[in-house]
Design a protein around this motif. Structure first.
Motif, mmCIF file in Angstrom:
data_model
loop_
_atom_site.group_PDB
_atom_site.id
_atom_site.type_symbol
_atom_site.label_atom_id
_atom_site.label_comp_id
_atom_site.label_asym_id
_atom_site.label_seq_id
_atom_site.Cartn_x
_atom_site.Cartn_y
_atom_site.Cartn_z
ATOM 1 N N UNK A 73 -10.839 17.363 48.654
ATOM 2 C CA UNK A 73 -11.835 18.022 49.388
ATOM 3 C C UNK A 73 -11.686 18.874 50.428
ATOM 4 N N UNK A 74 -11.569 18.132 51.561
ATOM 5 C CA UNK A 74 -11.154 18.107 53.311
ATOM 6 C C UNK A 74 -9.518 18.887 53.622
ATOM 7 N N UNK A 75 -9.200 18.172 53.175
ATOM 8 C CA UNK A 75 -7.503 18.396 54.015
ATOM 9 C C UNK A 75 -7.489 17.178 54.576
ATOM 10 N N UNK A 76 -6.062 16.854 55.021
ATOM 11 C CA UNK A 76 -5.599 16.246 55.413
ATOM 12 C C UNK A 76 -6.336 15.581 56.757
ATOM 13 N N UNK A 77 -6.693 16.803 58.011
ATOM 14 C CA UNK A 77 -7.019 15.896 59.404
ATOM 15 C C UNK A 77 -8.580 15.305 59.051
ATOM 16 N N UNK A 78 -9.203 15.439 58.608
ATOM 17 C CA UNK A 78 -10.816 15.470 58.113
ATOM 18 C C UNK A 78 -10.539 14.073 57.400
ATOM 19 N N UNK A 79 -9.019 13.399 56.228
ATOM 20 C CA UNK A 79 -9.420 12.237 56.185
ATOM 21 C C UNK A 79 -8.314 11.641 56.344
ATOM 22 N N UNK A 80 -7.425 11.655 57.878
ATOM 23 C CA UNK A 80 -6.869 11.300 58.726
ATOM 24 C C UNK A 80 -7.739 9.921 59.372
ATOM 25 N N UNK A 81 -8.619 11.191 60.171
ATOM 26 C CA UNK A 81 -9.673 10.966 61.155
ATOM 27 C C UNK A 81 -10.493 9.924 60.318
ATOM 28 N N UNK A 82 -11.044 10.609 59.466
ATOM 29 C CA UNK A 82 -12.062 9.597 58.380
ATOM 30 C C UNK A 82 -12.056 8.419 58.650
ATOM 31 N N UNK A 95 -3.243 3.321 49.579
ATOM 32 C CA UNK A 95 -3.312 4.743 49.353
ATOM 33 C C UNK A 95 -3.267 5.371 50.688
ATOM 34 N N UNK A 96 -3.352 5.310 51.451
ATOM 35 C CA UNK A 96 -3.024 5.955 52.859
ATOM 36 C C UNK A 96 -1.055 6.077 52.872
ATOM 37 N N UNK A 97 -0.469 5.057 52.654
ATOM 38 C CA UNK A 97 0.910 5.215 52.591
ATOM 39 C C UNK A 97 1.663 6.189 51.911
ATOM 40 N N UNK A 98 1.140 6.855 50.274
ATOM 41 C CA UNK A 98 1.596 6.934 49.590
ATOM 42 C C UNK A 98 0.984 8.878 49.806
ATOM 43 N N UNK A 99 0.031 9.075 50.616
ATOM 44 C CA UNK A 99 -0.265 10.519 51.098
ATOM 45 C C UNK A 99 0.667 10.143 53.093
ATOM 46 N N UNK A 100 1.457 9.786 53.267
ATOM 47 C CA UNK A 100 2.668 9.616 54.215
ATOM 48 C C UNK A 100 1.198 10.089 55.308
ATOM 49 N N UNK A 101 0.999 8.592 55.472
ATOM 50 C CA UNK A 101 -1.237 8.823 56.918
ATOM 51 C C UNK A 101 -0.367 7.360 57.578
ATOM 52 N N UNK A 102 0.133 6.783 56.606
ATOM 53 C CA UNK A 102 0.130 5.649 57.630
ATOM 54 C C UNK A 102 2.021 5.058 57.062
ATOM 55 N N UNK A 103 2.498 4.221 58.468
ATOM 56 C CA UNK A 103 4.272 3.749 58.099
ATOM 57 C C UNK A 103 4.132 2.999 56.438
ATOM 58 N N UNK A 104 5.253 3.946 55.565
ATOM 59 C CA UNK A 104 5.406 3.368 54.451
ATOM 60 C C UNK A 104 5.990 1.826 54.246
ATOM 61 N N UNK A 105 6.035 0.915 55.341
ATOM 62 C CA UNK A 105 6.166 -0.206 54.768
ATOM 63 C C UNK A 105 5.031 -1.187 54.789
ATOM 64 N N UNK A 106 4.064 -0.247 54.755
ATOM 65 C CA UNK A 106 2.182 -1.065 54.755
ATOM 66 C C UNK A 106 2.674 -0.646 53.300
ATOM 67 N N UNK A 107 3.503 -0.363 52.625
ATOM 68 C CA UNK A 107 3.079 -0.572 50.640
ATOM 69 C C UNK A 107 3.657 -1.425 49.961
ATOM 70 N N UNK A 108 4.716 -2.192 51.046
ATOM 71 C CA UNK A 108 5.503 -3.188 50.506
ATOM 72 C C UNK A 108 4.691 -3.966 49.662
#
Length: 470
Positions: free
Chosen positions: A81-90, A301-314
């Motif tokens: 809806x709004x893009x990466x910046x509002x998503x990561x901040x929120x 879910x954030x790791x899937x879009x590279x907004x968190x370090x990927x090891x959190x998806x393990x």
């Protein structure tokens, strides 16, 4: 893909998960302090907060119906809806930071309550640590075990609170009945001012959304379950407030760090205090269980879009995001260890967290309007009726709750300034992360098909191998 009838969760589970996060230790504190400041007029304030939160819950349900299998829920909705910046901040500010902070404070309160009430020589910090360890083990065993624990805790808590509220409301307690004015605040302005405090009592119903892919008939059960949970909580809290009025001086409630314990003791003596101690244990267990499961799914879910370090998806063999579960659990326990139990500090922190969380609700309501405009013909199993009316009411109502977050002008200003500072820091961090790690335009929305494609682990793997995502 499993048939809908093979999914393990139903409406009952959606209601229990929604209630689990909302009816927490901090909510018990806010309920008592709000009632202490407004008296029975806190009930109309709760009703206003209920209606506004129902609007936001309905918008969340529509977003879920548009992207029903999105792991992180609001992560993917806001990204589209709004893009990466509002998503990561929120997501970092409105969910990860505020929920871990709040979970830590609640754990500290729970430890203090247990140490104060039970004559067992166990350090206060050990109580929440033991409960957190059990919850983490249940979460690691998969969604089915998590849901069974949540059902047991949430419904037992609901019944306990209603019963002890009815005992007070009908003056059936063994304590001294208090003669006092029914309402501390009688003018409309005072009731409106109490809406900010009341809003915290209904925040968190959307934590049912991360489990939607495991829910039978999700298009009906997700919106209905969230609405039912909010209405049940309003009924329960209203009964308890009436009980407060008969047995506890309003001033005592507003000044207490643990007003629910005070009510139990004034209502039924030492037995009532122990009863409310059990309620505290149920509230902490339910909220911690929802927090650990919900935040771990959001982090995944954030790791899937590279907004968190990927090891959190393990994942472990049960399909649970093991690293994320352990991260959330340990973070909460560490914060609990360093937290205090001052009534004023707890109240202030709860209000700051409320603002951070409510801002994420504004983004969700905006997401609904933006995605309707951009994808008017996209299939939606559930759509909020009334066109743009309810999302707009949700936005304006949430802004209204933030504007009335405290009746003390100095405290309100401090809350707004601290919240703004948090968002400024998060904005700078998010801009740098998006530019350096994601190589995406910070304010450019991502098409829904691409967001849904990110659910496949290969999407991250391919972009990482090509050096696009770092």
């Amino acid at each position: 893909m499993a048939n809908d009838t093979d999914k393990p969760l139903g409406l009952r589970n959606v209601v229990s998960v929604s209630m689990g996060l909302i009816v927490s230790m901090s909510c018990l504190v806010s309920l008592g302090q709000g009632a202490g400041e407004a008296g029975l007029m806190f009930i109309p304030a709760m009703l206003i907060a209920l209606v506004l939160n129902l609007c936001s819950a309905a918008c969340m349900a529509e977003l879920n119906s548009l992207m029903p299998n999105a792991t992180g829920g609001l992560v993917q909705y806001t990204l589209a809806g709004l893009g990466p910046l509002p998503t990561l901040v929120t997501m970092v500010g409105g969910y990860l930071v505020c929920n871990i902070l709040c979970g830590g404070v609640e754990a500290a309160i729970f430890g203090s309550v247990m140490a104060e009430t039970l004559p067992i020589p166990i350090p206060a910090a050990l109580w929440p640590t033991l409960v957190s360890a059990v919850i983490a083990i249940c979460a690691l065993m998969g969604v089915d075990v998590f849901a069974k624990l949540q059902d047991f805790v949430s419904y037992l808590l609901l019944i306990s609170m209603i019963v002890i509220g009815l005992i007070g409301a009908f003056k059936l307690g063994t304590g001294q009945i208090v003669q006092q004015e029914a309402a501390v605040a009688t003018d409309p302005a005072s009731v409106i001012a109490a809406v900010g405090t009341a809003s915290w009592l209904f925040v968190g119903a959307e934590y049912a959304i991360p489990i939607s892919k495991d829910v039978r008939n999700a298009k009906r059960n997700i919106p209905l379950g969230m609405a039912l949970s909010l209405c049940l909580i309003f009924v329960m809290d209203s009964i308890v407030v009436v009980g407060f009025s008969n047995y506890v001086p309003w001033a005592g409630l507003s000044e207490s760090a643990t007003p629910h314990l005070l009510y139990g003791e004034d209502l039924l003596g030492s037995f009532g205090k122990i009863w409310m101690c059990v309620v505290s244990a149920l509230a902490f267990t339910g909220s911690q269980n929802s927090t650990v499961n919900g935040l771990s799914q959001i982090t995944d879910g954030m790791t899937k879009v590279n907004m968190m370090p990927h090891f959190f998806a393990k994942k472990n063999k049960h399909g649970a995001p093991a690293v994320a579960i352990l991260f959330v659990t340990i973070s909460i326990c560490v914060i609990a260890f360093f937290s205090g139990d001052s009534s004023d500090a707890i109240s202030f922190l709860i209000l700051v967290v409320t603002v951070l969380w409510l801002v994420s609700y504004i983004f969700a309501d905006i997401d609904v309007l933006v995605l309707r405009k951009r994808f008017p013909k996209a299939p939606r199993a559930f759509k909020v009726p009334g066109g743009p009316l309810i999302p707009v009411i949700g936005i304006l109502g949430t802004i209204f709750m933030i504007a009335n977050i405290s009746s003390d002008p100095d405290e309100a200003l401090a809350i707004w300034l601290l919240s703004a500072a948090c968002f400024l820091v998060l904005g700078i961090y998010s801009w740098i992360w998006i530019k350096k790690k994601m190589h995406m335009a910070p304010l450019k929305p991502v098409p829904i098909p691409e967001v849904l494609a990110m659910e496949n682990d290969l999407y991250y793997t391919i972009r990482h191998r090509r050096g696009i995502w770092r």
